[in-house]
Write an enzyme that holds these catalytic residues in place. Structure first.
Site, short mmCIF file in Angstrom:
data_model
loop_
_atom_site.label_atom_id
_atom_site.label_comp_id
_atom_site.label_asym_id
_atom_site.label_seq_id
_atom_site.Cartn_x
_atom_site.Cartn_y
_atom_site.Cartn_z
N CYS A 2 9.16 28.73 -8.04
CA CYS A 2 7.95 28.05 -7.59
C CYS A 2 6.81 28.35 -8.56
O CYS A 2 6.88 29.29 -9.34
CB CYS A 2 7.56 28.57 -6.22
SG CYS A 2 8.92 28.51 -5.05
N ARG A 27 7.71 23.57 -12.31
CA ARG A 27 8.39 24.75 -11.75
C ARG A 27 9.08 24.43 -10.42
O ARG A 27 9.99 25.13 -10.02
CB ARG A 27 7.38 25.88 -11.48
CG ARG A 27 6.66 26.32 -12.69
CD ARG A 27 6.80 27.71 -13.08
NE ARG A 27 7.40 28.68 -12.25
CZ ARG A 27 7.67 29.88 -12.67
NH1 ARG A 27 7.42 30.22 -13.91
NH2 ARG A 27 8.22 30.77 -11.89
N TRP A 76 9.77 25.15 -4.74
CA TRP A 76 11.18 24.78 -4.90
C TRP A 76 11.88 25.51 -3.76
O TRP A 76 12.02 26.73 -3.78
CB TRP A 76 11.68 25.26 -6.27
CG TRP A 76 13.04 24.75 -6.63
CD1 TRP A 76 13.32 23.61 -7.33
CD2 TRP A 76 14.31 25.37 -6.34
NE1 TRP A 76 14.68 23.47 -7.47
CE2 TRP A 76 15.32 24.53 -6.88
CE3 TRP A 76 14.69 26.52 -5.67
CZ2 TRP A 76 16.67 24.82 -6.77
CZ3 TRP A 76 16.04 26.82 -5.56
CH2 TRP A 76 17.02 25.97 -6.11
N ASN A 102 6.83 33.59 -4.87
CA ASN A 102 7.94 33.07 -5.67
C ASN A 102 9.04 34.11 -5.61
O ASN A 102 8.78 35.28 -5.85
CB ASN A 102 7.44 32.87 -7.11
CG ASN A 102 8.54 32.38 -8.02
OD1 ASN A 102 9.54 31.83 -7.57
ND2 ASN A 102 8.35 32.58 -9.32
N GLY A 103 10.26 33.70 -5.28
CA GLY A 103 11.35 34.67 -5.19
C GLY A 103 11.99 34.61 -3.81
O GLY A 103 11.75 33.66 -3.06
N GLU A 488 25.86 20.58 -24.67
CA GLU A 488 24.42 20.37 -24.48
C GLU A 488 24.11 18.89 -24.27
O GLU A 488 23.27 18.54 -23.44
CB GLU A 488 23.68 20.96 -25.69
CG GLU A 488 22.18 20.72 -25.73
CD GLU A 488 21.42 21.26 -24.52
OE1 GLU A 488 21.99 22.00 -23.70
OE2 GLU A 488 20.24 20.89 -24.38
N LYS A 492 22.19 17.50 -21.00
CA LYS A 492 20.96 16.68 -21.04
C LYS A 492 21.18 15.39 -20.28
O LYS A 492 20.34 14.96 -19.50
CB LYS A 492 20.56 16.33 -22.48
CG LYS A 492 19.91 17.36 -23.32
CD LYS A 492 18.51 17.78 -22.94
CE LYS A 492 18.56 18.91 -21.95
NZ LYS A 492 18.57 20.24 -22.46
N GLU A 495 21.39 15.95 -16.40
CA GLU A 495 20.21 16.41 -15.69
C GLU A 495 19.10 15.36 -15.64
O GLU A 495 18.36 15.32 -14.67
CB GLU A 495 19.70 17.76 -16.20
CG GLU A 495 19.14 17.78 -17.57
CD GLU A 495 18.75 19.19 -18.00
OE1 GLU A 495 18.39 20.01 -17.18
OE2 GLU A 495 18.82 19.45 -19.22
N HIS A 511 44.59 18.26 -22.85
CA HIS A 511 45.03 19.21 -21.83
C HIS A 511 44.47 18.87 -20.46
O HIS A 511 44.31 19.75 -19.61
CB HIS A 511 44.63 20.63 -22.25
CG HIS A 511 45.25 21.01 -23.55
ND1 HIS A 511 46.50 21.55 -23.65
CD2 HIS A 511 44.80 20.86 -24.81
CE1 HIS A 511 46.79 21.74 -24.92
NE2 HIS A 511 45.78 21.33 -25.64
N LYS A 610 11.98 24.31 -13.79
CA LYS A 610 12.00 24.71 -15.20
C LYS A 610 12.50 26.13 -15.39
O LYS A 610 13.23 26.41 -16.33
CB LYS A 610 10.59 24.54 -15.77
CG LYS A 610 10.44 24.93 -17.22
CD LYS A 610 10.87 23.82 -18.12
CE LYS A 610 10.81 24.19 -19.59
NZ LYS A 610 11.89 23.52 -20.33
C1 F6R Z 1 18.31 22.52 -19.30
C2 F6R Z 1 17.45 23.67 -19.15
C3 F6R Z 1 18.02 24.88 -18.50
C4 F6R Z 1 17.48 26.15 -19.16
C5 F6R Z 1 17.98 27.38 -18.38
C6 F6R Z 1 17.56 28.67 -19.04
O1 F6R Z 1 17.66 21.48 -19.97
O2 F6R Z 1 16.31 23.66 -19.52
O3 F6R Z 1 19.41 24.85 -18.53
O4 F6R Z 1 17.91 26.21 -20.48
O5 F6R Z 1 17.47 27.32 -17.08
O6 F6R Z 1 16.17 28.79 -19.12
P1 F6R Z 1 15.50 29.81 -20.10
O7 F6R Z 1 15.80 29.37 -21.49
O8 F6R Z 1 14.04 29.76 -19.77
O9 F6R Z 1 16.12 31.15 -19.83
#
Ligand code: F6R
Length: 615
Positions: A2, A27, A76, A102-103, A488, A492, A495, A511, A610
């Site tokens: 959050c 967030r 969140w 938060n938590g 990756e 992308k 998500e 496989h 995020k």
């Molecule tokens: C995907 C994304 C997440 C972060 C992951 C780690 O686009 O952004 O998968 O990479 O949550 O976050 P950090 O790098 O802040 O530890």
């Protein structure tokens, strides 16, 4: 996960809180709320399920006097659905204390039972409300707000960041950081102070900030920030200047942060590379390695950890370490590593990759590594982030604030940082000659211009994006250095566009995954010069033999694969180590374009936040 924001000072708090919440919406965005205090100490709470715009509408219809202090929250959901009642802030039973959080309060069920049996009635389903009741009860027992928060914190299990306010102490905010559930940043101004979960909400007001460490508490009033430890003893915490341009946090001409951050990669990479190396004399600098620099020569094994996109960067870092330092390396998911009882020791270098420096699994994995005496280096984009405090040394990426929930510029910035770290390790191990270091630095400094050139041509992805936007499933395939990029690319895509996408090592296809291929099934194949090209050609043929459609990312001028594939996109001919970075940039653009065609909210994809600060 959050977002938290707080203000105390002479200005009207509410507009500052709203601005902060908008800055923090990445967030969490399922509900938002504010509590603000008038100058006589009475407080009001307004909170709404949904995006911040709903809270703004509610506030617009509310007659109020200017407020002197306030706290805000963007949620969140963890405990309780996103409803108006479950939105933060939460109050104690007598409405004397208000709290944002938060938590997770891991023992909240037990605390709730205890409080209920003592006659306290709850108005929400959240774990947070237990904190509000505990703080209020401690104040009723004679504690001031900060010491009441400290007393309440002793009862809480789990990691949390908390900010509280009380009618009994107008103008005072009390903040606590307990464990790794997220940061608390305090921005110091002139006769006013700010509290937030992230720099993004503080930087528009001040660049002088201090970060609370684990189990530290702060009493924040307009003229003073007093930091104490868990026993109430003063801590000498001084603010420092954070050199991030607050304007970089704005969208500017772009409709979305994700697009802006993709497009600003040439600058983000250039700033990062300039901080890592000098060309004349050719030196890998890594100025923030601190005591870790002197211990690199003793490293016998490297374990790279991260989550999500940062894990994919770590997977590429593994290739760099093996290639340039000749040291056995592996990459691991931090959430698995932390529970696995990994076999590591003081000759193991653990490299954590974390854009935020606050991801809970990464921090817990680092704690495991600390207990085993490992040397630790973190690759981090956030000045003062928690990983930088735990590690022996840091390699900062200088990508600027990343606001899009899908990480883009921080991924490529992490790749160049990992490349520089691998070369530094190779140098320390006596494995790289000075000519090789010079060549490596030259490779790095060419990257920003190559990325700029690549982005100038990304609009030719339009047709492929239109076709892929119709898909329900797709595969991303790559070999060697292109394998983590395939992972990756798939991440992308899923998500931001919500299309089911999986990334595979192309050699794995036969496989199992090939069973998915039916006429029209789309695959994106990274088929550049150095990504085991001949083998990938065979994979493309196998896909097409089953009616699959292939979009190939190829090296410039590769007429053979251009003719073979159903569609292709040419990447510049760069050093093989930088091919994955180029491919990743184009896969970011592709995911963005597909998501926009499908009408998705790219900056705030559903269910995501995020920074993942809860398990
Ligand atoms: C995907 C994304 C997440 C972060 C992951 C780690 O686009 O952004 O998968 O990479 O949550 O976050 P950090 O790098 O802040 O530890």
């Amino acid at each position: 996960m959050c977002g938290i924001v707080g203000y105390t000072g002479p200005q009207d708090a509410v507009p500052i809180l709203l601005e902060g919440l908008r800055d923090l919406e990445y967030r969490g965005y399922d509900s938002a709320g504010v509590a603000f205090m008038s100058r006589d100490g009475a407080f009001s709470i307004i909170k709404r399920a949904g995006k911040i715009s709903r809270l703004e509408e509610a506030l617009a219809g509310n007659q109020r006097d200017a407020s002197s202090a306030g706290i805000g929250h963007t949620r969140w959901a963890t405990h309780g659905k996103p409803t108006d009642l479950n939105a933060h802030p939460h109050t104690g039973a007598n409405n004397r204390v208000v709290v944002v959080h938060n938590g997770i309060v891991e023992n909240y069920a037990e605390l709730r039972r205890e409080l209920t049996s003592n006659g306290v009635s709850f108005s929400s389903e959240t774990d947070t409300e237990t904190i509000a009741h505990l703080v209020e009860q401690a104040m009723e027992d004679g504690h001031d707000l900060t010491s009441a928060l400290r007393a309440a914190a002793r009862r809480l299990e789990g990691s949390q960041a908390i900010v509280a306010m009380s009618a009994a102490e107008p103008g005072v905010l009390a903040a606590a950081r307990l464990g790794n559930a997220g940061g608390v940043v305090i921005g110091t101004g002139d006769g006013e102070n700010f509290v937030a979960s992230d720099l993004a909400a503080v930087l528009p007001h001040t660049q002088r900030v201090l970060f609370l460490a684990d189990r530290q508490f702060a009493r924040v009033s307009p003229g003073e920030v007093r930091v104490t430890d868990a026993d109430g003893d003063p801590v000498d915490a001084r603010p420092k200047n954070v050199p991030i341009d607050p304007m970089s946090a704005l969208k500017g001409q772009y409709p979305h942060f994700m697009l802006k951050e993709i497009m600003e990669q040439p600058a983000a990479l250039s700033d990062t590379i300039q901080s890592l190396v000098t060309v004349e004399p050719p030196e890998i600098r890594l100025d923030d390695l601190g005591p870790a620099a002197g211990r690199l020569a003793d490293v016998e094994r490297v374990v790279l950890i991260g989550m999500g996109t940062s894990l994919h960067a770590a997977m590429l870092g593994r290739y760099f370490v093996e290639r340039y330092a000749g040291v056995p390396a592996e990459a691991d998911n931090a959430s698995e590593f932390r529970y696995r009882g990994p076999v590591i020791d003081e000759r193991t270098l653990v490299v954590s990759v974390s854009q935020s420096g606050e991801t809970v699994d990464v921090l817990e994995a680092m704690n495991v590594a600390s207990q085993q005496g490992c040397l630790q280096i973190t690759i981090c984009n956030t000045e003062g982030g928690q990983t930088t405090r735990v590690a022996d040394g840091t390699v900062y990426t200088r990508a600027g604030l990343e606001r899009g929930v899908a990480s883009t510029k921080c991924f490529t910035a992490s790749l160049v940082a990992l490349y520089a770290l691998a070369m530094k390790l190779g140098e320390a191990k006596g494995r790289l000659a000075s000519g090789e270091i010079r060549a490596g630095i030259e490779t790095l400094v060419r990257v920003p211009e190559d990325v700029a050139e690549l982005l100038r041509g990304e609009d030719s992805l339009g047709r492929a994006a239109r076709e892929l936007s119709q898909a329900q499933n797709m595969l991303f395939l790559g070999r060697g250095l292109a394998y983590p990029v395939a992972m990756e690319g798939a991440l992308k895509m899923k998500e931001v566009s919500y299309i089911h996408a999986e990334g595979y090592a192309a050699g794995e296809m036969k496989h199992g995954p090939i069973a998915l291929i039916a006429p029209g099934f789309p695959s994106v194949v990274i088929a550049t010069r150095n990504a085991l090209r001949q083998k990938i050609i065979a994979n493309i043929e196998q896909l097409q033999a089953r009616g699959g459609r292939v979009l190939a990312l190829i090296s410039e001028g590769d007429a053979e694969i251009r003719t073979l594939a159903d569609d292709s996109f040419e990447l510049p001919n760069v050093e093989d180590a930088m091919e994955p970075l180029m491919a990743a940039v184009i896969l970011q653009c592709l995911a963005y374009r597909v998501a926009i065609i499908r009408g998705c909210d790219v900056d705030q994809p559903r269910n995501l936040a995020k920074t993942v600060t809860v398990e």
